[in-house]
Scaffold this motif. Sequence first.
Motif, PDB file in Angstrom:
ATOM      1  N   GLN A  31      -0.105 -14.575  -6.494  1.00 34.45           N
ATOM      2  CA  GLN A  31       1.157 -15.015  -6.183  1.00 34.45           C
ATOM      3  C   GLN A  31       1.141 -16.536  -5.454  1.00 34.45           C
ATOM      4  O   GLN A  31       0.081 -16.714  -4.998  1.00 34.45           O
ATOM      5  CB  GLN A  31       1.624 -13.892  -4.981  1.00 34.45           C
ATOM      6  CG  GLN A  31       1.971 -12.718  -5.588  1.00 34.45           C
ATOM      7  CD  GLN A  31       3.111 -12.624  -6.879  1.00 34.45           C
ATOM      8  OE1 GLN A  31       4.114 -13.310  -6.625  1.00 34.45           O
ATOM      9  NE2 GLN A  31       2.784 -11.833  -7.904  1.00 34.45           N
ATOM     10  N   PRO A  32       1.997 -16.975  -5.653  1.00 30.99           N
ATOM     11  CA  PRO A  32       2.224 -18.241  -5.303  1.00 30.99           C
ATOM     12  C   PRO A  32       1.970 -18.378  -3.554  1.00 30.99           C
ATOM     13  O   PRO A  32       2.369 -17.442  -2.930  1.00 30.99           O
ATOM     14  CB  PRO A  32       3.659 -18.780  -5.408  1.00 30.99           C
ATOM     15  CG  PRO A  32       4.037 -17.917  -6.425  1.00 30.99           C
ATOM     16  CD  PRO A  32       3.477 -16.641  -6.068  1.00 30.99           C
ATOM     17  N   ILE A  33       1.488 -19.436  -2.816  1.00 30.79           N
ATOM     18  CA  ILE A  33       1.179 -19.537  -1.591  1.00 30.79           C
ATOM     19  C   ILE A  33       2.605 -19.519  -0.804  1.00 30.79           C
ATOM     20  O   ILE A  33       3.566 -19.981  -1.431  1.00 30.79           O
ATOM     21  CB  ILE A  33       0.682 -20.954  -1.304  1.00 30.79           C
ATOM     22  CG1 ILE A  33      -1.079 -20.959  -1.669  1.00 30.79           C
ATOM     23  CG2 ILE A  33       0.747 -21.209   0.278  1.00 30.79           C
ATOM     24  CD1 ILE A  33      -1.692 -21.963  -1.524  1.00 30.79           C
ATOM     25  N   GLY A  34       2.753 -18.921   0.152  1.00 31.53           N
ATOM     26  CA  GLY A  34       3.997 -18.447   0.775  1.00 31.53           C
ATOM     27  C   GLY A  34       4.411 -17.255   0.614  1.00 31.53           C
ATOM     28  O   GLY A  34       5.362 -16.577   1.298  1.00 31.53           O
ATOM     29  N   THR A  35       3.877 -16.532  -0.587  1.00 31.46           N
ATOM     30  CA  THR A  35       4.547 -15.263  -0.783  1.00 31.46           C
ATOM     31  C   THR A  35       4.298 -14.309   0.204  1.00 31.46           C
ATOM     32  O   THR A  35       2.979 -14.188   0.669  1.00 31.46           O
ATOM     33  CB  THR A  35       4.059 -14.675  -2.179  1.00 31.46           C
ATOM     34  OG1 THR A  35       4.529 -15.648  -3.095  1.00 31.46           O
ATOM     35  CG2 THR A  35       4.593 -13.420  -2.547  1.00 31.46           C
ATOM     36  N   VAL A  36       5.055 -13.287   0.509  1.00 35.78           N
ATOM     37  CA  VAL A  36       4.981 -11.911   1.510  1.00 35.78           C
ATOM     38  C   VAL A  36       5.105 -10.874   0.651  1.00 35.78           C
ATOM     39  O   VAL A  36       6.221 -10.724   0.220  1.00 35.78           O
ATOM     40  CB  VAL A  36       5.780 -12.390   2.620  1.00 35.78           C
ATOM     41  CG1 VAL A  36       5.610 -11.015   3.577  1.00 35.78           C
ATOM     42  CG2 VAL A  36       5.489 -13.651   3.481  1.00 35.78           C
ATOM     43  N   ILE A  37       4.068 -10.114   0.847  1.00 33.15           N
ATOM     44  CA  ILE A  37       4.240  -8.700   0.055  1.00 33.15           C
ATOM     45  C   ILE A  37       4.342  -7.641   1.288  1.00 33.15           C
ATOM     46  O   ILE A  37       3.424  -7.695   2.242  1.00 33.15           O
ATOM     47  CB  ILE A  37       3.032  -8.461  -0.692  1.00 33.15           C
ATOM     48  CG1 ILE A  37       2.933  -9.444  -1.595  1.00 33.15           C
ATOM     49  CG2 ILE A  37       2.952  -7.189  -1.317  1.00 33.15           C
ATOM     50  CD1 ILE A  37       3.937  -9.394  -2.909  1.00 33.15           C
ATOM     51  N   ILE A  38       5.386  -6.947   1.325  1.00 34.14           N
ATOM     52  CA  ILE A  38       5.422  -5.899   2.293  1.00 34.14           C
ATOM     53  C   ILE A  38       5.592  -4.561   1.538  1.00 34.14           C
ATOM     54  O   ILE A  38       6.332  -4.216   0.609  1.00 34.14           O
ATOM     55  CB  ILE A  38       6.674  -6.241   2.898  1.00 34.14           C
ATOM     56  CG1 ILE A  38       6.672  -7.311   3.770  1.00 34.14           C
ATOM     57  CG2 ILE A  38       6.743  -4.844   4.094  1.00 34.14           C
ATOM     58  CD1 ILE A  38       7.950  -7.847   4.427  1.00 34.14           C
ATOM     59  N   ALA A  39       5.074  -3.517   1.916  1.00 37.64           N
ATOM     60  CA  ALA A  39       5.270  -2.145   1.432  1.00 37.64           C
ATOM     61  C   ALA A  39       5.637  -1.028   2.313  1.00 37.64           C
ATOM     62  O   ALA A  39       4.967  -1.137   3.387  1.00 37.64           O
ATOM     63  CB  ALA A  39       3.968  -1.750   0.493  1.00 37.64           C
ATOM     64  N   ASP A  40       6.367  -0.170   2.075  1.00 39.90           N
ATOM     65  CA  ASP A  40       6.562   0.925   3.051  1.00 39.90           C
ATOM     66  C   ASP A  40       5.587   1.874   2.922  1.00 39.90           C
ATOM     67  O   ASP A  40       5.492   2.698   3.884  1.00 39.90           O
ATOM     68  CB  ASP A  40       7.914   1.824   2.354  1.00 39.90           C
ATOM     69  CG  ASP A  40       8.640   2.439   3.464  1.00 39.90           C
ATOM     70  OD1 ASP A  40       8.815   1.560   4.552  1.00 39.90           O
ATOM     71  OD2 ASP A  40       9.271   3.386   3.401  1.00 39.90           O
ATOM     72  N   GLU A  41       4.540   2.256   1.860  1.00 40.29           N
ATOM     73  CA  GLU A  41       3.643   2.859   1.826  1.00 40.29           C
ATOM     74  C   GLU A  41       2.482   2.314   0.842  1.00 40.29           C
ATOM     75  O   GLU A  41       2.734   1.575   0.000  1.00 40.29           O
ATOM     76  CB  GLU A  41       4.001   4.368   1.216  1.00 40.29           C
ATOM     77  CG  GLU A  41       2.723   5.159   1.098  1.00 40.29           C
ATOM     78  CD  GLU A  41       3.164   6.532   0.202  1.00 40.29           C
ATOM     79  OE1 GLU A  41       2.602   7.612   0.607  1.00 40.29           O
ATOM     80  OE2 GLU A  41       4.326   6.366  -0.433  1.00 40.29           O
ATOM     81  N   GLN A  42       1.207   2.418   1.317  1.00 38.19           N
ATOM     82  CA  GLN A  42      -0.013   1.983   0.507  1.00 38.19           C
ATOM     83  C   GLN A  42      -0.691   3.359   0.125  1.00 38.19           C
ATOM     84  O   GLN A  42      -1.003   4.210   0.844  1.00 38.19           O
ATOM     85  CB  GLN A  42      -0.863   1.094   1.149  1.00 38.19           C
ATOM     86  CG  GLN A  42      -0.239  -0.149   1.605  1.00 38.19           C
ATOM     87  CD  GLN A  42      -1.411  -1.048   2.376  1.00 38.19           C
ATOM     88  OE1 GLN A  42      -1.614  -2.381   1.620  1.00 38.19           O
ATOM     89  NE2 GLN A  42      -1.866  -0.613   3.152  1.00 38.19           N
ATOM     90  N   THR A  43      -1.378   3.424  -0.904  1.00 40.79           N
ATOM     91  CA  THR A  43      -2.125   4.488  -1.588  1.00 40.79           C
ATOM     92  C   THR A  43      -3.466   4.311  -1.459  1.00 40.79           C
ATOM     93  O   THR A  43      -4.226   4.998  -1.679  1.00 40.79           O
ATOM     94  CB  THR A  43      -1.556   4.848  -2.857  1.00 40.79           C
ATOM     95  OG1 THR A  43      -1.884   3.783  -3.792  1.00 40.79           O
ATOM     96  CG2 THR A  43      -0.099   5.522  -3.006  1.00 40.79           C
ATOM     97  N   ALA A  44      -3.858   2.894  -1.601  1.00 38.84           N
ATOM     98  CA  ALA A  44      -5.400   2.548  -1.239  1.00 38.84           C
ATOM     99  C   ALA A  44      -5.519   1.212  -0.470  1.00 38.84           C
ATOM    100  O   ALA A  44      -5.950   0.112  -0.949  1.00 38.84           O
ATOM    101  CB  ALA A  44      -5.757   2.060  -2.912  1.00 38.84           C
ATOM    102  N   GLY A  45      -4.812   1.154   0.775  1.00 36.93           N
ATOM    103  CA  GLY A  45      -4.981  -0.023   1.751  1.00 36.93           C
ATOM    104  C   GLY A  45      -6.131  -0.061   2.190  1.00 36.93           C
ATOM    105  O   GLY A  45      -7.103   0.823   2.214  1.00 36.93           O
ATOM    106  N   VAL A  46      -6.610  -1.075   2.279  1.00 36.53           N
ATOM    107  CA  VAL A  46      -7.927  -2.052   2.511  1.00 36.53           C
ATOM    108  C   VAL A  46      -8.081  -2.399   3.936  1.00 36.53           C
ATOM    109  O   VAL A  46      -7.186  -2.978   4.388  1.00 36.53           O
ATOM    110  CB  VAL A  46      -8.473  -2.936   1.528  1.00 36.53           C
ATOM    111  CG1 VAL A  46      -9.816  -3.538   1.852  1.00 36.53           C
ATOM    112  CG2 VAL A  46      -8.427  -2.245   0.304  1.00 36.53           C
ATOM    113  N   GLY A  47      -9.113  -1.806   4.855  1.00 38.33           N
ATOM    114  CA  GLY A  47      -9.216  -2.619   6.107  1.00 38.33           C
ATOM    115  C   GLY A  47     -10.597  -3.406   6.128  1.00 38.33           C
ATOM    116  O   GLY A  47     -11.157  -3.705   5.043  1.00 38.33           O
ATOM    117  N   ARG A  48     -10.859  -3.623   7.236  1.00 39.37           N
ATOM    118  CA  ARG A  48     -12.339  -4.738   7.403  1.00 39.37           C
ATOM    119  C   ARG A  48     -13.482  -3.723   6.934  1.00 39.37           C
ATOM    120  O   ARG A  48     -13.387  -2.696   7.155  1.00 39.37           O
ATOM    121  CB  ARG A  48     -12.274  -4.926   8.694  1.00 39.37           C
ATOM    122  CG  ARG A  48     -11.338  -5.812   9.545  1.00 39.37           C
ATOM    123  CD  ARG A  48     -11.466  -6.326  10.927  1.00 39.37           C
ATOM    124  NE  ARG A  48     -10.655  -7.081  11.448  1.00 39.37           N
ATOM    125  CZ  ARG A  48     -10.944  -8.605  11.460  1.00 39.37           C
ATOM    126  NH1 ARG A  48     -12.028  -9.083  10.825  1.00 39.37           N
ATOM    127  NH2 ARG A  48      -9.961  -9.196  11.703  1.00 39.37           N
TER     128      ARG A  48
END
Length: 204
Positions: A31-48
């Motif tokens: 996605q272009p710089i500046g794009t914000v992606i927001i989700a109400d739910e993630q099925t495969a969210g990634v942490g540190r």
Amino acid sequence: MNADSLRGALPGRAIRFFQTVDSTMMAAAGQPIGTVIIADEQTAGVGRHGHSWHSEAASGIYCSVVLKPAPLLTLALGILVQLVNGSAIGGIGINVNHTEFPAQLAPEATSLRLQAGREFAREDILLALLPAVENFAEMDNQSILRLFTKASSYAAGRRVVVAQPAGTIRGVTAGLDPSGYLVVRKDDGTETLVLAGGVRAAGT
């Protein structure tokens, strides 16, 4: 999550909202710089460190922002940052209105609601968070190092144990080098840079 209210309050920002997505970081790739992606739910969210992120529907903030790469971006934001196709993607996960967690997370995980005893409007948090991310991402290196050192309880004078591939290091933190790496003064008096590895307070 009222995405339209966010777009209205943050004009000029490309905000894409998903009810469900595998990972906002994956959705942000390309996605272009500046794009914000927001989700109400993630099925495969990634942490540190490759850990999965528990992303209960309609309870937390699951958000990724596409930014220009910068040397100290991870320190500036304090969040997971990945470089993808020449862009830096900052992944943000906040436990907001969670009231319980899976058994393996319950001993350590918490949420704003559990700590404060009330619910929070996720939109209000995002309205404060997104401009702050942009501001910190644009700071110069010296300002980032100064603010991080001031805010961190681990940056200097903290006795720590560091897990390294070659073995465990024990010593006291001695600040950050110009590149943002943690300096540890080992018990033998020598200093070493922590380029990677888990850092924890001694005795924990």
